[in-house]
Design a protein around this motif. Structure first.
Motif, PDB file in Angstrom:
ATOM      1  N   ASN A   1     -44.690 -27.105 -36.290  1.00 16.80           N
ATOM      2  CA  ASN A   1     -45.675 -27.012 -37.368  1.00 16.80           C
ATOM      3  C   ASN A   1     -45.232 -26.115 -38.518  1.00 16.80           C
ATOM      4  OD1 ASN A   1     -47.582 -28.752 -36.356  1.00 16.80           O
ATOM      5  ND2 ASN A   1     -48.617 -27.181 -35.153  1.00 16.80           N
ATOM      6  N   SER A   2     -44.318 -25.197 -38.238  1.00 15.32           N
ATOM      7  CA  SER A   2     -43.833 -24.286 -39.281  1.00 15.32           C
ATOM      8  C   SER A   2     -42.573 -24.808 -39.959  1.00 15.32           C
ATOM      9  CB  SER A   2     -43.566 -22.899 -38.669  1.00 15.32           C
ATOM     10  OG  SER A   2     -44.751 -22.354 -38.148  1.00 15.32           O
ATOM     11  N   GLY A   3     -42.153 -26.017 -39.584  1.00 15.26           N
ATOM     12  CA  GLY A   3     -40.971 -26.612 -40.199  1.00 15.26           C
ATOM     13  C   GLY A   3     -39.667 -26.172 -39.569  1.00 15.26           C
TER      14      GLY A   3
ATOM     15  N   ASN B   1     -41.942 -27.354 -26.058  1.00 16.28           N
ATOM     16  CA  ASN B   1     -42.452 -25.999 -25.890  1.00 16.28           C
ATOM     17  C   ASN B   1     -43.195 -25.522 -27.126  1.00 16.28           C
ATOM     18  OD1 ASN B   1     -41.362 -25.708 -23.288  1.00 16.28           O
ATOM     19  ND2 ASN B   1     -39.362 -25.209 -24.150  1.00 16.28           N
ATOM     20  N   ALA B   2     -43.374 -26.431 -28.097  1.00 15.73           N
ATOM     21  CA  ALA B   2     -44.084 -26.085 -29.334  1.00 15.73           C
ATOM     22  C   ALA B   2     -44.817 -27.318 -29.818  1.00 15.73           C
ATOM     23  CB  ALA B   2     -43.092 -25.593 -30.394  1.00 15.73           C
ATOM     24  N   GLN B   3     -45.717 -27.133 -30.781  1.00 17.69           N
ATOM     25  CA  GLN B   3     -46.457 -28.253 -31.362  1.00 17.69           C
ATOM     26  C   GLN B   3     -45.567 -28.934 -32.395  1.00 17.69           C
ATOM     27  OE1 GLN B   3     -49.668 -29.305 -30.443  1.00 17.69           O
ATOM     28  NE2 GLN B   3     -49.056 -31.075 -31.616  1.00 17.69           N
ATOM     29  N   VAL B   4     -44.940 -30.034 -32.006  1.00 13.26           N
ATOM     30  CA  VAL B   4     -44.034 -30.727 -32.921  1.00 13.26           C
ATOM     31  C   VAL B   4     -44.814 -31.751 -33.731  1.00 13.26           C
ATOM     32  CG1 VAL B   4     -42.020 -30.360 -31.475  1.00 13.26           C
ATOM     33  CG2 VAL B   4     -43.375 -32.404 -31.156  1.00 13.26           C
TER      34      VAL B   4
ATOM     35  N   ALA C   1     -45.762 -18.684 -43.197  1.00 14.15           N
ATOM     36  CA  ALA C   1     -44.867 -18.745 -42.036  1.00 14.15           C
ATOM     37  C   ALA C   1     -43.432 -18.366 -42.395  1.00 14.15           C
ATOM     38  CB  ALA C   1     -44.891 -20.147 -41.437  1.00 14.15           C
ATOM     39  N   ASN C   2     -43.216 -17.951 -43.662  1.00 18.81           N
ATOM     40  CA  ASN C   2     -41.886 -17.548 -44.145  1.00 18.81           C
ATOM     41  C   ASN C   2     -40.855 -18.671 -44.048  1.00 18.81           C
ATOM     42  OD1 ASN C   2     -42.526 -14.787 -44.809  1.00 18.81           O
ATOM     43  ND2 ASN C   2     -42.614 -14.382 -42.610  1.00 18.81           N
ATOM     44  N   ASN C   3     -41.316 -19.916 -44.175  1.00 18.39           N
ATOM     45  CA  ASN C   3     -40.403 -21.057 -44.171  1.00 18.39           C
ATOM     46  C   ASN C   3     -40.115 -21.443 -45.621  1.00 18.39           C
ATOM     47  OD1 ASN C   3     -39.067 -23.521 -43.878  1.00 18.39           O
ATOM     48  ND2 ASN C   3     -40.220 -24.050 -42.044  1.00 18.39           N
ATOM     49  N   ALA C   4     -39.183 -20.717 -46.227  1.00 19.10           N
ATOM     50  CA  ALA C   4     -38.891 -20.894 -47.656  1.00 19.10           C
ATOM     51  C   ALA C   4     -38.341 -22.282 -47.950  1.00 19.10           C
ATOM     52  CB  ALA C   4     -37.906 -19.823 -48.124  1.00 19.10           C
ATOM     53  N   ASP C   5     -37.486 -22.811 -47.065  1.00 18.58           N
ATOM     54  CA  ASP C   5     -36.876 -24.127 -47.303  1.00 18.58           C
ATOM     55  C   ASP C   5     -37.944 -25.208 -47.452  1.00 18.58           C
ATOM     56  OD1 ASP C   5     -34.509 -22.857 -47.082  1.00 18.58           O
ATOM     57  OD2 ASP C   5     -33.912 -23.741 -45.174  1.00 18.58           O
ATOM     58  N   ALA C   6     -38.829 -25.299 -46.448  1.00 21.07           N
ATOM     59  CA  ALA C   6     -39.862 -26.336 -46.467  1.00 21.07           C
ATOM     60  C   ALA C   6     -40.863 -26.105 -47.591  1.00 21.07           C
ATOM     61  CB  ALA C   6     -40.579 -26.376 -45.118  1.00 21.07           C
ATOM     62  N   ALA C   7     -41.212 -24.843 -47.842  1.00 20.36           N
ATOM     63  CA  ALA C   7     -42.167 -24.528 -48.910  1.00 20.36           C
ATOM     64  C   ALA C   7     -41.609 -24.922 -50.275  1.00 20.36           C
ATOM     65  CB  ALA C   7     -42.509 -23.042 -48.893  1.00 20.36           C
ATOM     66  N   ALA C   8     -40.333 -24.626 -50.509  1.00 11.44           N
ATOM     67  CA  ALA C   8     -39.707 -24.978 -51.786  1.00 11.44           C
ATOM     68  C   ALA C   8     -39.689 -26.493 -51.980  1.00 11.44           C
ATOM     69  CB  ALA C   8     -38.284 -24.420 -51.836  1.00 11.44           C
TER      70      ALA C   8
END
Length: 653
Positions: free
Chosen positions: A33-35, A96-99, A350-357
């Motif tokens: 979910n956080s990319g 192990n995570a919400q994909v 979530a500090n996911n700069a790549d996906a946010a950009a």
């Protein structure tokens, strides 16, 4: 002797048990979910059966994974040379995570299914990411850099990815991954290639040969003046993206960007205006995402704030019968962009700069496109109309979209989300268009109306904007399939052709629908009957009657002239006059007896009156669609209950 035979039989049985229980398992990369890239564990098992697929997913991903499993099993059985109907296949996906990217595991499911059907072993240090198409081709997916990084940390030595996706985050993974992660990344165009690579020995290096693809050379089409404005949009986007590419340092990102720009120029020169603009749109996003991947949280938040301000200040030109396609196109892209703002904020947090950009670039590009389309539409004059008159028509299309099983396609489901938001805010034409997108992108490939586009059909769309350019884009995708063998392009060509014809019908319906008077959703009368007999209305979320909700059935009886004249004879006129005088006297007596003291007003409205008042306010634009829907749901049950009580009392009399 007997004792020896028994021992031998037991040993044989013990040897056969693990073989019977053998399954094929693979670590398959996904995105959470956080990319971020994560690894899922996927297992396939085949047993004698009747051709069914069973999928267990923990946690649940999406219905697209189930759909991918069907395609994977069908393609794998064909590749293995077995009859799929002789077996049942069981897939288990554990994360192990919400994909979030259900369909990207299709290629892996197909390889696992093939291994089970053919009883062949695949190398244990290999993984695959990519969708699977009916023709066996591996389709593109997102988040490959994060997926590759996650795979390398798990000890995967070979990662197979879709063709033309080796450049990620500004690097060529085919050279970057071996040097930095000790993992080989190889592009695989189809399941045949995937099987070939998976058959090599674990730990060995694969010698892969790149596919030889011909240069892009399109057949010229003549786009009519109605869609000519898109050429202007494509030309402006070309100038913008060329400037972005010029600011890049020499390297793989710049080289790929220049190649895409060259293809976009070819499309533009051959009349494929939408295809050109779309290619430049994607290229611009790629460059801006690359430039923004190292931006701080504060910088990204500032960009998001700018987008929110742009959304809040957006206003659209008045629609008329000549410009409604342009204004509707602008509104759709506005809603597409606005829908992304919430997810962008989550990615920043979530500090996911790549996906946010990347998402910021997408939203910004859509808002810019909306502005350009609105400007084109504003310059076109014509007969204006009240869009409320299209409410029932849009609602009918929205209901059809909801019944088309959109959950099987992530893209279709997203357009349904847009359509609901647009309808809720009275953007009825935008809702109608997005509803058609939903139904078209969910439609089965075998549908007779969804066939390969033909050049001779292009002239059928000359008087339209979006149907014309989408059919042109279908023709482009058809040629791209012939050039590259990419099954995704073939599938897009078929879907876009169907979409074009469906949108053409909407465009042709609009003038007649826009001139019809608006008929509000019907309410039951006090005696339980319909107050407007013969008129079908569709309430939001309600059911559609047997007849088309756009048709109004009114019976008119015409009297012969002699009979009509007889009704107005002198004797009848005298009698009618006396009746009117008596009625007036009775009314005056009633009013005097029931006259309220000065200043006394009606203390409360009935639920029926409240609903009627709400309809008036909706028609006058004093309340929003959402407010009306809330009031309708709040008071409708009370009205219906009152109607049932009145009807029961009438029966008792």
């Amino acid at each position: 002797m007997k004792k020896t035979l028994v021992i031998a039989a037991l040993l044989a049985l013990l040897f056969l048990i693990p073989l019977a229980a053998a399954k094929t398992t693979m670590f398959v990369p996904a995105v959470d979910n956080s990319g971020n890239g994560v690894l899922t564990t996927v297992t396939a098992d085949v047993k004698a059966g009747t051709g069914k697929e069973f999928v267990y997913i923990e946690p649940f991903i999406s219905l697209e994974t189930q759909q991918s499993s069907k395609t994977a099993a069908t393609v794998a059985a064909k590749q293995a040379g077995v009859n799929k109907n002789d077996f049942d296949i069981f897939f288990e996906v554990i994360a192990n995570a919400q994909v979030v990217d259900g369909p990207s595991g299709g290629g892996a499911l197909a390889l696992l299914a093939y291994a089970e059907y053919s009883k062949k072993t695949i190398r244990s240090d290999l993984s695959v990411t990519g969708t699977i198409n009916q023709d066996g081709s591996i389709g593109p997916v997102g988040g490959i850099f994060g997926k590759a990084q996650a795979a390398s940390k798990k000890g995967i030595k070979v990662l197979l990815i879709p063709r033309n996706q080796k450049v990620q985050n500004g690097v060529d993974l085919t050279s970057y991954a071996p040097a930095n992660w000790g993992m080989q990344v190889i592009e695989a165009s189809n399941l045949t290639k995937v099987i070939e690579y998976a058959a090599t020995a674990a730990g060995s290096r694969i010698s892969a040969v790149a596919d030889n693809v011909k240069p892009l050379n399109l057949t010229k089409i003549s786009t009519s003046g109605a869609a000519g404005g898109l050429k202007e949009i494509a030309e402006k986007e070309l100038a913008r993206v060329q400037k972005l590419a010029g600011g890049l340092a020499d390297g793989v990102v710049k080289n790929n960007s220049l190649e895409s720009i060259g293809n976009a120029k070819e499309m533009l020169s051959k009349g494929y205006y939408y295809s050109s603009a779309n290619t430049l749109f994607i290229t611009g996003i790629s460059i801006e995402s690359f430039n923004g991947k190292n931006e701080s949280k504060a910088q990204l938040a500032k960009q998001l704030s700018g987008l929110e301000s742009q959304v809040n200040n957006t206003r659209f030109a008045k629609k008329n019968l000549n410009n409604f396609e342009w204004i509707t196109g602008a509104q759709m892209r506005f809603y597409w962009a606005r829908e992304k703002l919430g997810s962008i904020r989550q990615l920043i947090e979530a500090n996911n700069a790549d996906a946010a950009a990347q998402e910021i670039s997408v939203a910004k590009s859509w808002l810019n496109a909306a502005s350009g389309m609105n400007k084109i539409g504003a310059a076109i004059s014509g007969e204006e109309f009240d869009e409320l008159r299209l409410r029932n028509y849009a609602n009918l299309l929205l209901q059809k979209a909801e019944q088309s099983n959109p959950a099987l396609s992530q893209e279709a489901m997203q357009h349904l989300v847009y359509a609901r938001a647009e309808f809720g805010e009275s953007a009825y034409l935008a809702a109608a268009f997005d509803a058609v997108f939903t139904a078209s992108f969910t439609a089965p490939a075998g549908n007779a109306s969804y066939a390969k586009p033909l050049f001779e059909e292009y002239g059928d769309f000359a008087k339209t904007v979006w149907p014309q350019v989408y059919f042109g884009h279908a023709l482009y995708n058809s040629q791209e399939f012939e050039r590259t063998g990419d099954g995704e392009s073939e599938e897009n060509a078929v879907k876009l052709a169907g979409l074009s014809y469906a949108l053409k019908q909407v465009v042709e319906d609009v003038p007649a629908e826009a001139r019809k008077p608006y008929v509000a959703p019907a309410m039951p009368a006090a005696n339980g009957s319909n107050p407007i007999e013969g008129i079908n209305t569709v309430a939001p979320g309600g059911s559609v009657g047997q007849n088309d909700s756009r048709q109004i059935s009114v019976q008119v009886q015409t009297l012969p002239k002699k009979e009509a004249a007889g009704l107005l004879s002198q004797k009848n006129l005298v009698a009618l006059s006396l009746l009117l005088v008596i009625a007036c006297v009775v009314a005056m007596i009633f009013l005097l007896k029931n006259k309220k003291p000065a200043g006394q007003e009606k203390l409360a409205w009935s639920s029926r009156e409240k609903l009627e008042k709400a309809e008036e306010m909706l028609l006058e634009g004093k309340i929003s669609e959402k407010t009306f829907e809330h009031l309708l749901s709040k008071y409708k049950n009370t009205v219906e209950k009152t109607s049932r009580v009145a009807k029961a009392r009438k029966k008792r009399r």
